[in-house]
Design an enzyme around this catalytic site. Structure first.
Site, PDB file in Angstrom:
ATOM      1  N   THR A   1       0.844  -1.201   0.000  1.00 55.39           N
ATOM      2  CA  THR A   1       0.000   0.000   0.000  1.00 55.39           C
ATOM      3  C   THR A   1       0.883   1.257   0.000  1.00 55.39           C
ATOM      4  O   THR A   1       1.737   1.422   0.866  1.00 55.39           O
ATOM      5  CB  THR A   1      -0.916  -0.023   1.240  1.00 55.39           C
ATOM      6  OG1 THR A   1      -1.719  -1.195   1.154  1.00 55.39           O
ATOM      7  CG2 THR A   1      -1.810   1.209   1.309  1.00 55.39           C
TER       8      THR A   1
ATOM      9  N   GLU B   1      -4.189  -4.686  -2.804  1.00 58.55           N
ATOM     10  CA  GLU B   1      -4.857  -5.888  -2.277  1.00 58.55           C
ATOM     11  C   GLU B   1      -5.981  -5.428  -1.356  1.00 58.55           C
ATOM     12  O   GLU B   1      -5.886  -4.377  -0.735  1.00 58.55           O
ATOM     13  CB  GLU B   1      -3.852  -6.778  -1.535  1.00 58.55           C
ATOM     14  CG  GLU B   1      -2.984  -6.096  -0.488  1.00 58.55           C
ATOM     15  CD  GLU B   1      -3.621  -5.935   0.862  1.00 58.55           C
ATOM     16  OE1 GLU B   1      -4.615  -6.624   1.121  1.00 58.55           O
ATOM     17  OE2 GLU B   1      -3.140  -5.101   1.643  1.00 58.55           O
ATOM     18  N   PHE B   2      -7.036  -6.219  -1.294  1.00 57.25           N
ATOM     19  CA  PHE B   2      -8.151  -5.909  -0.395  1.00 57.25           C
ATOM     20  C   PHE B   2      -8.433  -7.138   0.468  1.00 57.25           C
ATOM     21  O   PHE B   2      -9.526  -7.688   0.455  1.00 57.25           O
ATOM     22  CB  PHE B   2      -9.396  -5.504  -1.196  1.00 57.25           C
ATOM     23  CG  PHE B   2      -9.207  -4.239  -2.013  1.00 57.25           C
ATOM     24  CD1 PHE B   2      -9.296  -2.992  -1.407  1.00 57.25           C
ATOM     25  CD2 PHE B   2      -8.931  -4.287  -3.366  1.00 57.25           C
ATOM     26  CE1 PHE B   2      -9.115  -1.817  -2.136  1.00 57.25           C
ATOM     27  CE2 PHE B   2      -8.751  -3.126  -4.110  1.00 57.25           C
ATOM     28  CZ  PHE B   2      -8.847  -1.878  -3.489  1.00 57.25           C
TER      29      PHE B   2
ATOM     30  N   LYS C   1     -20.924  -0.719  13.958  1.00 54.25           N
ATOM     31  CA  LYS C   1     -21.188  -1.290  15.281  1.00 54.25           C
ATOM     32  C   LYS C   1     -20.159  -0.697  16.239  1.00 54.25           C
ATOM     33  O   LYS C   1     -18.999  -0.523  15.862  1.00 54.25           O
ATOM     34  CB  LYS C   1     -20.999  -2.813  15.236  1.00 54.25           C
ATOM     35  CG  LYS C   1     -22.265  -3.592  14.886  1.00 54.25           C
ATOM     36  CD  LYS C   1     -21.991  -5.079  14.862  1.00 54.25           C
ATOM     37  CE  LYS C   1     -21.902  -5.730  16.211  1.00 54.25           C
ATOM     38  NZ  LYS C   1     -23.085  -5.962  16.952  1.00 54.25           N
ATOM     39  N   ALA C   2     -20.595  -0.390  17.454  1.00 51.56           N
ATOM     40  CA  ALA C   2     -19.636   0.189  18.401  1.00 51.56           C
ATOM     41  C   ALA C   2     -18.737  -0.904  18.966  1.00 51.56           C
ATOM     42  O   ALA C   2     -19.131  -2.064  19.048  1.00 51.56           O
ATOM     43  CB  ALA C   2     -20.400   0.873  19.520  1.00 51.56           C
ATOM     44  N   GLY C   3     -17.525  -0.529  19.347  1.00 54.12           N
ATOM     45  CA  GLY C   3     -16.581  -1.501  19.880  1.00 54.12           C
ATOM     46  C   GLY C   3     -15.460  -0.800  20.613  1.00 54.12           C
ATOM     47  O   GLY C   3     -15.630   0.326  21.083  1.00 54.12           O
TER      48      GLY C   3
ATOM     49  N   CYS D   1      -3.551  -2.381   9.098  1.00 60.07           N
ATOM     50  CA  CYS D   1      -3.956  -1.592   7.929  1.00 60.07           C
ATOM     51  C   CYS D   1      -4.739  -0.332   8.257  1.00 60.07           C
ATOM     52  O   CYS D   1      -4.320   0.762   7.897  1.00 60.07           O
ATOM     53  CB  CYS D   1      -4.762  -2.472   6.985  1.00 60.07           C
ATOM     54  SG  CYS D   1      -3.884  -3.971   6.549  1.00 60.07           S
TER      55      CYS D   1
ATOM     56  N   LYS E   1      -8.542  -8.431  16.415  1.00 62.03           N
ATOM     57  CA  LYS E   1      -9.933  -8.854  16.204  1.00 62.03           C
ATOM     58  C   LYS E   1      -9.981 -10.374  16.336  1.00 62.03           C
ATOM     59  O   LYS E   1      -8.926 -11.031  16.337  1.00 62.03           O
ATOM     60  CB  LYS E   1     -10.443  -8.412  14.824  1.00 62.03           C
ATOM     61  CG  LYS E   1      -9.688  -9.038  13.654  1.00 62.03           C
ATOM     62  CD  LYS E   1     -10.322  -8.707  12.312  1.00 62.03           C
ATOM     63  CE  LYS E   1      -9.545  -9.336  11.176  1.00 62.03           C
ATOM     64  NZ  LYS E   1     -10.079  -9.082   9.864  1.00 62.03           N
TER      65      LYS E   1
ATOM     66  N   ARG F   1      -0.846  -6.547  16.058  1.00 61.17           N
ATOM     67  CA  ARG F   1      -0.502  -5.170  15.684  1.00 61.17           C
ATOM     68  C   ARG F   1      -1.649  -4.187  15.946  1.00 61.17           C
ATOM     69  O   ARG F   1      -2.784  -4.448  15.579  1.00 61.17           O
ATOM     70  CB  ARG F   1      -0.071  -5.115  14.214  1.00 61.17           C
ATOM     71  CG  ARG F   1       1.316  -5.728  14.030  1.00 61.17           C
ATOM     72  CD  ARG F   1       1.711  -5.782  12.593  1.00 61.17           C
ATOM     73  NE  ARG F   1       0.962  -6.798  11.862  1.00 61.17           N
ATOM     74  CZ  ARG F   1       1.119  -7.041  10.563  1.00 61.17           C
ATOM     75  NH1 ARG F   1       1.983  -6.347   9.877  1.00 61.17           N
ATOM     76  NH2 ARG F   1       0.402  -7.984   9.982  1.00 61.17           N
TER      77      ARG F   1
HETATM   78  C1  UGA Z   1      -8.573  -4.263   6.335  1.00 63.88           C
HETATM   79  C2  UGA Z   1      -9.690  -4.132   5.271  1.00 63.88           C
HETATM   80  O1  UGA Z   1     -10.926  -4.613   5.773  1.00 63.88           O
HETATM   81  C3  UGA Z   1      -9.330  -4.900   4.013  1.00 63.88           C
HETATM   82  O2  UGA Z   1     -10.319  -4.691   3.011  1.00 63.88           O
HETATM   83  C4  UGA Z   1      -7.962  -4.411   3.523  1.00 63.88           C
HETATM   84  O3  UGA Z   1      -7.553  -5.086   2.366  1.00 63.88           O
HETATM   85  C5  UGA Z   1      -6.927  -4.648   4.615  1.00 63.88           C
HETATM   86  O4  UGA Z   1      -7.316  -3.892   5.773  1.00 63.88           O
HETATM   87  C6  UGA Z   1      -5.580  -4.195   4.120  1.00 63.88           C
HETATM   88  O5  UGA Z   1      -5.380  -2.994   3.919  1.00 63.88           O
HETATM   89  O6  UGA Z   1      -4.735  -5.034   3.828  1.00 63.88           O
HETATM   90  P1  UGA Z   1      -8.030  -6.060   8.228  1.00 63.88           P
HETATM   91  O7  UGA Z   1      -6.958  -5.136   8.714  1.00 63.88           O
HETATM   92  O8  UGA Z   1      -7.782  -7.509   8.172  1.00 63.88           O
HETATM   93  O9  UGA Z   1      -8.503  -5.619   6.738  1.00 63.88           O
HETATM   94  O10 UGA Z   1      -9.198  -5.765   9.162  1.00 63.88           O
HETATM   95  P2  UGA Z   1     -10.773  -5.670   9.241  1.00 63.88           P
HETATM   96  O11 UGA Z   1     -11.423  -6.998   9.272  1.00 63.88           O
HETATM   97  O12 UGA Z   1     -11.339  -4.674   8.313  1.00 63.88           O
HETATM   98  O13 UGA Z   1     -10.760  -5.105  10.706  1.00 63.88           O
HETATM   99  C7  UGA Z   1     -10.236  -3.805  10.994  1.00 63.88           C
HETATM  100  C8  UGA Z   1     -10.866  -3.298  12.243  1.00 63.88           C
HETATM  101  O14 UGA Z   1     -12.257  -3.190  12.051  1.00 63.88           O
HETATM  102  C9  UGA Z   1     -10.662  -4.235  13.424  1.00 63.88           C
HETATM  103  O15 UGA Z   1     -10.294  -3.526  14.547  1.00 63.88           O
HETATM  104  C10 UGA Z   1     -11.984  -4.919  13.591  1.00 63.88           C
HETATM  105  O16 UGA Z   1     -12.266  -5.247  14.896  1.00 63.88           O
HETATM  106  C11 UGA Z   1     -12.956  -3.902  13.032  1.00 63.88           C
HETATM  107  N1  UGA Z   1     -14.089  -4.586  12.360  1.00 63.88           N
HETATM  108  C12 UGA Z   1     -13.823  -5.579  11.493  1.00 63.88           C
HETATM  109  C13 UGA Z   1     -15.363  -4.206  12.639  1.00 63.88           C
HETATM  110  O17 UGA Z   1     -15.585  -3.289  13.441  1.00 63.88           O
HETATM  111  N2  UGA Z   1     -16.375  -4.859  12.008  1.00 63.88           N
HETATM  112  C14 UGA Z   1     -16.139  -5.867  11.134  1.00 63.88           C
HETATM  113  O18 UGA Z   1     -17.099  -6.443  10.589  1.00 63.88           O
HETATM  114  C15 UGA Z   1     -14.843  -6.234  10.866  1.00 63.88           C
END
Ligand code: UGA
Length: 445
Positions: A123, A150-151, A261-263, A270, A330, A337
């Site tokens: 990125t 990447e996503f 959603k709150a958390g 990322c 999560k 990290r």
């Molecule tokens: C994130 C993005 O979701 C991906 O699309 C992206 O490709 C990736 O970063 C990246 O840049 O490589 P990731 O870091 O694995 O992916 O995390 P997420 O699942 O999006 O979680 C990020 C934060 O959001 C966490 O703290 C998690 O607890 C929170 N989260 C996640 C939510 O509040 N709700 C969810 O449904 C999922």
């Protein structure tokens, strides 16, 4: 197609294994010899569903090879650069590792004359491909440099790779666009060929949008906490019913609402890093970003807010037995990290609590042997429980920081009515009315 991958971290290894599973001949390299030798033996250095199985079958079939040097990529037609771009102290990204990888690749490619496409997957902020990476390859014939973000979400990365929502190809070169589109042809996703700058910015915009939704939800939660007879779950639950958050065809809820959603704040490698990098990039181009700065500020204080809640509920934290459930950022991952759980532990240390921690996916030896993990406090002062029962049966306060499924059932191990629960992810079915010791984000006390 013969594909090369530089960097066998999270993104690189998923990219390598994913393309190998599609029948390509993949050669992946990493300068970390220990990592490569583990991967060669079918060991995935992080927790990620499905990767080990696919890695082993690709190694067996012989269409994934692993080495330590860029020399081994000389035959590859397409080479992905998947190295890290870590944050600097000012939030901007550090391009040192990316430049080094590109320079060592360029020095090898000088020897040949075959046409090649170099695909940056790390990125990077807008302009990096044109201003930083392309010049490194300028003097080499038949080489195009493009950006292909990447996503991948940790925890579902392999399935995200194999079933992507979109493929973004940032290049002005028609030839490179065609080659990379062909590579992704079987992926059944829209392919967007655009400028490298649009592709670079689209990656940040995607992650920062998610971060914004989370901080928005956490701000609404704070308002709920001080408004009698509300609950953020109900308030945001009602917003989720807006038909615009539904999948038109079957009326089911769109996945995006899980970010509404709150958390206890967003973490991971990322969202926090990309948010800081975008703010820093905007500063560079003299653009003010008040919204993005607020998203970061709300997120910074959210873990401490949980500790404040615990302190208020428990009448102070000094010498209280506090269990933190969830160390990873999560559920579904072992990645520590930027984890809100670790930030919470840091704050509990400052407030002199007796701390016990548990996470079902984080290797306890990794925690015990890493004294730096808890902000300089020796891990021996923190008890690392090896089961959920051990973690929660004797504690005054239990703070839930991730949505790991097994945390939902802690009720059966708790001292009935005695333990204070601080639900930082709203995963428990308890209500404040049925349990006076239940406290949660977005719930008035
Ligand atoms: C994130 C993005 O979701 C991906 O699309 C992206 O490709 C990736 O970063 C990246 O840049 O490589 P990731 O870091 O694995 O992916 O995390 P997420 O699942 O999006 O979680 C990020 C934060 O959001 C966490 O703290 C998690 O607890 C929170 N989260 C996640 C939510 O509040 N709700 C969810 O449904 C999922």
């Amino acid at each position: 197609m013969k594909i090369g991958v530089i960097g066998c971290g999270f993104v690189g290894l998923i990219t390598a294994v994913g393309f190998a599973s599609k029948g390509n001949e993949v050669t992946a390299i990493d300068i970390d010899r220990e990592r490569i030798s583990k991967i060669k033996n079918g060991i995935v250095p992080f927790h990620e569903v499905g990767v080990e199985k696919l890695l082993k079958s690709s190694l067996k079939k012989g269409n994934l090879k692993l080495f330590n040097s860029v020399k081994d990529l000389i035959d590859c037609e397409v080479i992905f650069i998947c190295v890290q771009t870590p944050p600097k102290l000012n939030g901007a990204i550090n391009l040192k590792i990316l430049k080094k990888a590109a320079e060592s690749l360029a020095s090898q490619l000088k020897k040949g004359n075959e046409s090649r496409v170099i695909v940056v997957r790390s990125t990077v902020v807008p302009g990096t491909i044109e201003n930083t990476v392309m010049p490194i390859f300028r003097r080499i014939n038949n080489v195009e440099v493009i950006f292909n973000p990447e996503f991948l979400r940790e925890g579902t990365a392999l399935s995200d790779f194999l079933n992507p929502d979109r493929i973004v190809i940032g290049t002005k070169s028609i030839r490179a666009g065609k080659i990379i589109s062909k590579l992704y042809k079987s992926f059944n996703a829209p392919i967007i060929i655009t400028t490298s700058q649009t592709a670079e910015l689209s990656k940040y915009a995607s992650n920062v949008l998610l971060a914004t939704l989370i901080s928005f939800s956490n701000e609404i939660a704070r308002i709920c906490e001080n408004t009698p007879n509300t609950d953020v779950e109900d308030v945001l639950g009602i917003t989720h019913l807006d038909r615009r958050f539904k999948v038109a065809r079957d009326k089911s809820k769109a996945e995006i609402i899980s970010y509404l959603k709150a958390g206890c704040g967003f973490g991971g490698s990322c969202l926090p890093k990309d948010l800081s990098a975008l703010i820093s990039y905007a500063r560079l181009i003299n653009e003010n970003t008040p919204l993005l700065k607020s998203v970061a500020t709300i997120n910074k204080y959210q873990p401490n807010h949980l500790v404040d809640m615990a302190s208020e509920a428990g009448n102070g934290l000094e010498n209280k037995n506090v269990t933190v459930l969830g160390l990873a950022f999560k559920g579904g991952t072992d990645d520590l990290r930027e984890s809100p759980g670790l930030k919470i532990i840091n704050e509990l240390i400052k407030r002199k609590a007796n701390i016990k921690v548990y996470d079902p996916l984080v290797d306890t030896s990794k925690i015990k042997n890493n004294p730096g993990l808890f902000f300089g406090v020796k891990a021996k002062n923190i008890i690392v429980a090896s089961s959920i029962k051990e973690a929660v049966e004797i504690c005054d306060i239990c703070i839930i920081t991730t949505n790991a499924p097994e945390f939902k059932s802690i009720g059966k191990y708790l001292r009935r009515g005695k333990t204070i629960i601080i639900d930082g992810r709203r995963i428990m079915k308890v209500s404040k009315r049925s349990n006076k010791n239940y406290y949660a984000i977005g719930l008035p006390t």
